[in-house]
Design a protein around this motif. Structure first.
Motif, PDB file in Angstrom:
ATOM      1  N   MET A 118       1.261  -1.470  -0.056  1.00 54.17           N
ATOM      2  CA  MET A 118      -0.296   0.457   0.148  1.00 54.17           C
ATOM      3  C   MET A 118       1.118   1.071   0.223  1.00 54.17           C
ATOM      4  SD  MET A 118      -0.976   0.437   3.743  1.00 54.17           S
ATOM      5  CE  MET A 118      -2.054   1.904   3.419  1.00 54.17           C
ATOM      6  N   PRO A 119       0.306   2.272  -0.479  1.00 52.47           N
ATOM      7  CA  PRO A 119       1.691   4.129  -0.212  1.00 52.47           C
ATOM      8  C   PRO A 119       1.677   4.651   0.898  1.00 52.47           C
ATOM      9  CG  PRO A 119      -0.919   3.496  -1.992  1.00 52.47           C
ATOM     10  CD  PRO A 119      -0.519   2.542  -1.596  1.00 52.47           C
ATOM     11  N   LEU A 120       2.651   4.591   1.162  1.00 53.64           N
ATOM     12  CA  LEU A 120       2.560   5.646   1.485  1.00 53.64           C
ATOM     13  C   LEU A 120       2.040   7.535   1.888  1.00 53.64           C
ATOM     14  CD1 LEU A 120       6.028   4.492   3.347  1.00 53.64           C
ATOM     15  CD2 LEU A 120       3.577   3.981   4.488  1.00 53.64           C
ATOM     16  N   PRO A 121       2.076   7.159   3.107  1.00 53.01           N
ATOM     17  CA  PRO A 121       1.843   8.790   2.792  1.00 53.01           C
ATOM     18  C   PRO A 121       3.158   9.893   2.465  1.00 53.01           C
ATOM     19  CG  PRO A 121       1.172   8.089   4.957  1.00 53.01           C
ATOM     20  CD  PRO A 121       1.800   7.062   4.057  1.00 53.01           C
ATOM     21  N   ALA A 122       3.172  10.687   1.760  1.00 55.28           N
ATOM     22  CA  ALA A 122       4.787  11.877   2.047  1.00 55.28           C
ATOM     23  C   ALA A 122       4.542  12.460   3.366  1.00 55.28           C
ATOM     24  CB  ALA A 122       3.769  12.907   1.151  1.00 55.28           C
ATOM     25  N   PRO A 123       6.404  12.320   3.984  1.00 57.62           N
ATOM     26  CA  PRO A 123       7.382  11.476   2.573  1.00 57.62           C
ATOM     27  C   PRO A 123       7.733  10.650   3.326  1.00 57.62           C
ATOM     28  CG  PRO A 123       7.820  13.305   5.063  1.00 57.62           C
ATOM     29  CD  PRO A 123       6.717  12.841   4.788  1.00 57.62           C
ATOM     30  N   TYR A 124       7.106  10.054   4.096  1.00 55.66           N
ATOM     31  CA  TYR A 124       7.672   8.007   3.868  1.00 55.66           C
ATOM     32  C   TYR A 124       7.889   7.349   3.418  1.00 55.66           C
ATOM     33  CZ  TYR A 124       6.121   9.900   8.729  1.00 55.66           C
ATOM     34  OH  TYR A 124       5.732  10.358   9.934  1.00 55.66           O
ATOM     35  N   ARG A 125       8.721   6.463   2.921  1.00 53.91           N
ATOM     36  CA  ARG A 125       8.837   5.743   1.848  1.00 53.91           C
ATOM     37  C   ARG A 125       9.669   4.673   2.586  1.00 53.91           C
ATOM     38  NH1 ARG A 125      14.524   5.756   0.398  1.00 53.91           N
ATOM     39  NH2 ARG A 125      15.719   7.570   1.561  1.00 53.91           N
ATOM     40  N   LEU A 126       9.434   3.675   1.366  1.00 51.52           N
ATOM     41  CA  LEU A 126       9.629   1.984   1.950  1.00 51.52           C
ATOM     42  C   LEU A 126      11.101   1.487   2.039  1.00 51.52           C
ATOM     43  CD1 LEU A 126       6.623  -0.429   1.791  1.00 51.52           C
ATOM     44  CD2 LEU A 126       7.869  -0.065   4.036  1.00 51.52           C
ATOM     45  N   VAL A 164      12.031  -5.160   5.693  1.00 53.74           N
ATOM     46  CA  VAL A 164      12.273  -3.966   5.597  1.00 53.74           C
ATOM     47  C   VAL A 164      11.811  -2.479   6.600  1.00 53.74           C
ATOM     48  CG1 VAL A 164       9.146  -3.762   5.905  1.00 53.74           C
ATOM     49  CG2 VAL A 164      10.304  -2.565   3.183  1.00 53.74           C
ATOM     50  N   HIS A 165      11.996  -1.674   5.841  1.00 53.68           N
ATOM     51  CA  HIS A 165      12.135  -0.464   7.011  1.00 53.68           C
ATOM     52  C   HIS A 165      11.138   0.629   6.881  1.00 53.68           C
ATOM     53  CE1 HIS A 165      16.020  -0.034   5.756  1.00 53.68           C
ATOM     54  NE2 HIS A 165      16.309   1.626   5.731  1.00 53.68           N
ATOM     55  N   ARG A 174      15.080   6.407  10.153  1.00 56.38           N
ATOM     56  CA  ARG A 174      14.256   5.253  10.088  1.00 56.38           C
ATOM     57  C   ARG A 174      13.429   5.498  11.270  1.00 56.38           C
ATOM     58  NH1 ARG A 174      19.554   5.123   9.005  1.00 56.38           N
ATOM     59  NH2 ARG A 174      20.104   3.613   7.404  1.00 56.38           N
ATOM     60  N   VAL A 175      12.127   5.118  11.038  1.00 61.57           N
ATOM     61  CA  VAL A 175      10.868   5.603  11.859  1.00 61.57           C
ATOM     62  C   VAL A 175      10.375   4.042  12.845  1.00 61.57           C
ATOM     63  CG1 VAL A 175      10.616   7.558  11.648  1.00 61.57           C
ATOM     64  CG2 VAL A 175       9.178   6.362   9.904  1.00 61.57           C
ATOM     65  N   GLY A 176       9.815   2.863  11.125  1.00 61.15           N
ATOM     66  CA  GLY A 176       9.709   2.112  11.765  1.00 61.15           C
ATOM     67  C   GLY A 176      10.730   0.290  10.824  1.00 61.15           C
ATOM     68  N   MET A 177       9.934  -0.195  11.208  1.00 56.73           N
ATOM     69  CA  MET A 177       9.953  -1.932  10.287  1.00 56.73           C
ATOM     70  C   MET A 177       9.496  -2.619  10.707  1.00 56.73           C
ATOM     71  SD  MET A 177      13.819  -3.204  13.789  1.00 56.73           S
ATOM     72  CE  MET A 177      12.938  -2.850  15.495  1.00 56.73           C
ATOM     73  N   GLY A 178       9.899  -3.920   9.957  1.00 54.86           N
ATOM     74  CA  GLY A 178       9.333  -5.480  10.153  1.00 54.86           C
ATOM     75  C   GLY A 178      10.039  -6.442   9.429  1.00 54.86           C
ATOM     76  N   ARG A 179      10.305  -7.189  10.510  1.00 53.17           N
ATOM     77  CA  ARG A 179      11.282  -9.113   9.791  1.00 53.17           C
ATOM     78  C   ARG A 179      10.533 -10.050   9.770  1.00 53.17           C
ATOM     79  NH1 ARG A 179      15.522 -10.219  11.666  1.00 53.17           N
ATOM     80  NH2 ARG A 179      15.319 -10.759  14.018  1.00 53.17           N
ATOM     81  N   VAL A 180      10.797 -10.702   8.398  1.00 52.44           N
ATOM     82  CA  VAL A 180      10.173 -12.033   9.120  1.00 52.44           C
ATOM     83  C   VAL A 180      11.313 -13.258   8.941  1.00 52.44           C
ATOM     84  CG1 VAL A 180       8.795 -14.182   7.216  1.00 52.44           C
ATOM     85  CG2 VAL A 180       8.241 -11.938   7.613  1.00 52.44           C
ATOM     86  N   ILE A 181      11.034 -13.976   9.423  1.00 54.77           N
ATOM     87  CA  ILE A 181      12.795 -14.876  10.114  1.00 54.77           C
ATOM     88  C   ILE A 181      11.544 -15.889  10.256  1.00 54.77           C
ATOM     89  CG2 ILE A 181      14.040 -13.922  11.652  1.00 54.77           C
ATOM     90  CD1 ILE A 181      12.533 -15.287  13.663  1.00 54.77           C
ATOM     91  N   ARG A 231      -0.374   6.899  11.188  1.00 51.26           N
ATOM     92  CA  ARG A 231      -0.108   6.907   9.807  1.00 51.26           C
ATOM     93  C   ARG A 231       0.007   5.834   8.315  1.00 51.26           C
ATOM     94  NH1 ARG A 231       3.973  12.160  10.750  1.00 51.26           N
ATOM     95  NH2 ARG A 231       3.122  12.725  12.355  1.00 51.26           N
ATOM     96  N   ASP A 232      -0.907   4.740   8.868  1.00 54.23           N
ATOM     97  CA  ASP A 232      -0.585   3.666   8.230  1.00 54.23           C
ATOM     98  C   ASP A 232       1.174   3.372   8.449  1.00 54.23           C
ATOM     99  OD1 ASP A 232      -3.753   3.787   8.117  1.00 54.23           O
ATOM    100  OD2 ASP A 232      -3.552   5.176   6.588  1.00 54.23           O
ATOM    101  N   LEU A 233       1.751   3.168   8.872  1.00 51.83           N
ATOM    102  CA  LEU A 233       2.940   2.429   8.657  1.00 51.83           C
ATOM    103  C   LEU A 233       3.547   1.013   8.539  1.00 51.83           C
ATOM    104  CD1 LEU A 233       5.016   5.723   9.686  1.00 51.83           C
ATOM    105  CD2 LEU A 233       4.392   5.570   7.864  1.00 51.83           C
ATOM    106  N   GLY A 234       2.545   0.853  10.252  1.00 49.95           N
ATOM    107  CA  GLY A 234       1.764  -0.113  10.702  1.00 49.95           C
ATOM    108  C   GLY A 234       1.569  -1.303   9.642  1.00 49.95           C
TER     109      GLY A 234
END
Length: 546
Positions: free
Chosen positions: A1-9, A47-48, A56-63, A84-87
């Motif tokens: 899903m698209p992120l709000p500006a100015p965030y990016r994955l 991804v962060h 860097r304001v957010g992250m998630g991983r898969v193991i 802000r829908d980052l999660g």
């Protein structure tokens, strides 16, 4: 899903330091640096999120095993960037990666706190009682009582069907309730409580067969032999060294994705992130360390067993001061011809008459040859400061300056150096003193003496000043150049105060300058202000050479 500006994955984990900060600031259980260094390269996907300033304001991983078992971990967003829908974007990216790369019918589980349940429910995660309950080590009970963190909630183990957008996470309510009664913890409906330990000290005595995090030694991402090499090589490692230690290219790619290895040049990686203390004993922005890293990167790129540090790189490894803040990586190979920078490294043709010196497991040209190679490529101020430092450190003697001048003749840039040799004075104790002296000379007020003696009425030497002038009334004008390092500690400040009082008590005029004053070129103007128009002439003649 698209992120709000100015965030990016950004694909990949956020790096060791940012990973630890995100866990701590977002409320997850804090982890140690050693744990992060070992864990990040083992992730299957990560991804962060970065904001407009690159933070860097957010992250998630898969193991997981890459075949059928996948576990979502480290879902974290900083409090100031939540709602802000980052999660949502992070979890969507991770699930899309599983859907695109994993075989059909993957098995997906996760652990969640209460605030995250609605997010996971929106993505198809549901709790069910159709499967056996999750189990954990008995050592977790004692660890949970010591932990100040809120317990995490286990949603799993379970099965997942990503092809129809339904992820089912199973748990057994009956088993969870009986387990909770034994733990004396109030059970949550259909969910088991699984606190997490942050105490990594081994059990005393170690319980036979215990595989908890407190009893099992955490693996290190790099062998000890490479960690020792990194300490000796300013945190850098060569690809060949990694191969010889059994760290394959695939493993190096995983370490680079985790931010543990950072490519510097072709065939050279920065392994500072793999060191437990995160450093090699010096500040990362220390100019002398930056220059030594340039020298090591050149040697490692061409092969430390064959390469020879030359020019400014050799001087940096000798500890000579006065070089520019950054230098280009350059090395020589016996039998090679000069090659322009390719891959970031300049390869010089090796002077057949030059001798080499071994420092540790690195080879350097001798100081005279290094000076002859470096000086024509430096500015006047840097070249004179380098010579002053080399003499002061005992690498060369004062009469060796003429030998270097002879060796420079015929090299590119040699013509501009003809007027520099008489400016060298090895009594200067730092590049700042050299540059202050040159500024005064250019302004027409060269100092009468260096390391000038300040005497009391009986002729006893009380102190020595960096630069000195004799005023028209016979008094002494002393200029002191204070560097940031040697004069910044409390002990140094006390010594400087006592020394200043002794100088002023003799009737001498004392001026003190900082590194900033020298870099701004303000020394000569301040000295001129205190010199009368009919400046006293030097009694014994100016001293420019020791």
């Amino acid at each position: 899903m698209p992120l709000p500006a100015p965030y990016r994955l950004v694909e990949g984990p956020p790096g060791v330091d940012a990973y630890l900060d995100l866990r701590r600031l977002s409320g997850l259980t804090p982890r140690t640096r050693a744990q992060a260094v070992a864990a990040l390269p083992g992730g299957w996907a990560a991804v962060h999120v970065v904001d407009g300033d690159g933070h860097r304001v957010g992250m998630g991983r898969v193991i997981g095993d890459g075949g059928w078992y996948f576990h979502v971990v480290d879902m974290a967003v900083l409090p100031g960037h939540q709602r802000r829908d980052l999660g949502d974007a992070i979890l969507t990216w991770l699930l899309d990666r599983i859907r695109a790369s994993a075989p059909p019918d993957p098995y997906v589980t996760l652990m969640a706190d209460e605030p995250g349940r609605r997010l996971y429910a929106r993505h198809g995660f549901v709790a069910t009682a159709r499967a056996p309950s999750g189990w954990r080590s008995h050592a977790s009970d004692a660890a949970a009582r010591r932990s100040s963190c809120d317990p995490a909630i286990v949603l799993g183990p379970g099965s997942a069907r990503l092809h129809d957008r339904r992820i089912v996470v199973n748990s057994s309510r009956k088993a969870d309730q009986s387990t909770s009664r034994r733990r004396r913890v109030q059970p949550s409906p259909a969910l088991a409580v699984a606190p997490t330990s942050t105490d990594m000290r081994p059990c005393t005595p170690r319980r036979p067969g215990c595989w908890c995090g407190r009893c099992v030694r955490r693996p290190t991402p790099l062998p000890d032999v490479l960690l020792r090499l990194a300490h000796r090589q300013e945190g850098l490692l060569a690809t060949r060294q990694c191969d010889e230690a059994g760290v394959t290219s695939e493993r190096r790619r995983a370490l680079r994705r985790a931010g543990v290895l950072v490519p510097v040049l072709r065939g050279v990686d920065d392994a500072t992130g793999a060191l437990v203390d995160g450093s090699v004993g010096h500040r990362a922005d220390d100019p002398s360390r930056v220059r030594r890293r340039a020298a090591w990167s050149a040697l490692l790129a061409v092969g430390v067993d064959r390469g020879i540090a030359v020019g400014a790189c050799a001087l940096a490894m000798y500890g000579v001061e006065g070089l520019p803040a950054t230098i280009r990586p350059e090395a020589a190979l016996p039998g090679a011809s000069y090659r322009a920078a390719r891959g970031g490294v300049v390869v010089r043709c090796f002077d057949t008459g030059a001798s080499t010196v071994r420092r540790g497991h690195a080879r350097l040209v001798d100081p005279l040859t290094a000076l002859a190679q470096a000086v024509p490529e430096l500015s006047r101020d840097h070249a004179v400061a380098v010579f002053d430092s080399a003499i002061h450190r005992g690498l060369i003697r004062a009469h060796d300056v003429d030998r270097v001048a002879d060796a420079v003749r015929g090299r590119r840039g040699a013509a501009s150096t003809a007027s520099w040799w008489d400016l060298v004075d090895g009594r200067a104790q730092s590049p700042l003193e050299t540059w202050a002296r040159l500024q005064c000379r250019d302004a027409g007020i060269p100092p009468h003496d260096l390391q000038v003696a300040v005497r009391d009425a009986s002729g006893r030497v009380l102190a020595r000043g960096d630069l000195g002038w004799v005023l028209h009334d016979g008094r002494l004008l002393v200029a002191e150049i204070d560097g940031a390092g040697p004069h910044s500690t409390p002990e140094a400040l006390y010594r400087d105060r006592e020394r200043q009082n002794r100088i002023v008590a003799t009737g001498a005029l004392l001026l003190r300058f900082t590194a900033g004053d020298v870099h701004r070129g303000g020394v000569a103007a301040a000295v001129r202000h205190h010199l009368v128009p009919r400046r006293a002439r030097l009694r014994d003649g100016p001293s420019t050479r020791p």
